[in-house]
Design a protein around this motif. Sequence first.
Motif, short mmCIF file in Angstrom:
data_model
loop_
_atom_site.label_atom_id
_atom_site.label_comp_id
_atom_site.label_asym_id
_atom_site.label_seq_id
_atom_site.Cartn_x
_atom_site.Cartn_y
_atom_site.Cartn_z
N ALA A 124 14.32 -29.31 -20.78
CA ALA A 124 13.85 -28.54 -19.50
C ALA A 124 13.36 -29.72 -18.54
O ALA A 124 13.73 -29.70 -17.43
CB ALA A 124 12.51 -27.77 -19.73
N ASN A 125 12.78 -30.77 -19.15
CA ASN A 125 12.47 -31.91 -18.26
C ASN A 125 13.65 -32.50 -17.66
O ASN A 125 13.65 -32.98 -16.36
CB ASN A 125 11.78 -33.07 -19.08
CG ASN A 125 10.54 -32.91 -19.71
OD1 ASN A 125 10.51 -33.19 -20.83
ND2 ASN A 125 9.74 -32.61 -19.08
N HIS A 137 15.02 -29.96 -14.86
CA HIS A 137 14.18 -29.87 -13.63
C HIS A 137 14.08 -31.16 -12.78
O HIS A 137 14.38 -30.98 -11.71
CB HIS A 137 12.82 -29.42 -14.04
CG HIS A 137 12.39 -28.51 -14.54
ND1 HIS A 137 12.69 -27.00 -14.00
CD2 HIS A 137 11.76 -27.99 -15.88
CE1 HIS A 137 12.56 -26.05 -14.83
NE2 HIS A 137 11.88 -26.62 -15.92
N ARG A 154 17.68 -31.00 -10.93
CA ARG A 154 17.61 -29.93 -9.97
C ARG A 154 17.04 -30.55 -8.87
O ARG A 154 17.50 -30.34 -7.70
CB ARG A 154 17.05 -28.90 -10.33
CG ARG A 154 17.93 -27.62 -11.07
CD ARG A 154 17.14 -26.55 -11.62
NE ARG A 154 17.94 -25.73 -12.63
CZ ARG A 154 17.80 -24.81 -13.32
NH1 ARG A 154 16.30 -24.73 -13.62
NH2 ARG A 154 18.63 -24.20 -14.05
#
Length: 176
Positions: free
Chosen positions: A128-129, A132, A135
Amino acid sequence: VAVQAAGGVPVPLFQDAIARELQYVIDHADIKIVYAEDQEQVDKILELKANLPRVERVVYEDPKGLRHYRDPLLISLEELEARGRRLHAEQPQRFEELVAAGREEDIALICYTSGTTGAPKGAVMSHANFVHAIRGILEVEGYQPTDEILAYLPAAWIGDTFWSLAGSLMVGCPVN
């Protein structure tokens, strides 16, 4: 990426790290499998072998200079790939099952600091790090699958992993 797909956690190290630095990180991160590019890197690990009791295997990519090595820790990338092909023939769904078992909160990478203020510290990054962060970059930079990325940072540096690896995977563009 293969290690991550199988649920493992890569811990990249700098090629020019001295044996003592490698020993600290390998021991601290409880590394069981070391991936070594060539004879120079294999020699460092074999030199440390007595002080790395958790290391079960050393996979080497370039066999040049290693043909007379007989240490049971060693396995060539070529042999590892052959074993993988045999396992795939026996369990063709295994790869998809391993990937499907992964979660965004799983650890994607442990990147060690330089240790300038004390012992190196392992910075734990989740999938997830990475997602994100990329993005956020893509909101500023409009990269496309037809673009090409130039990898110019050391592979052990977090910046290379963020952009050259995670960025290229998310955008779908090649890395040179």
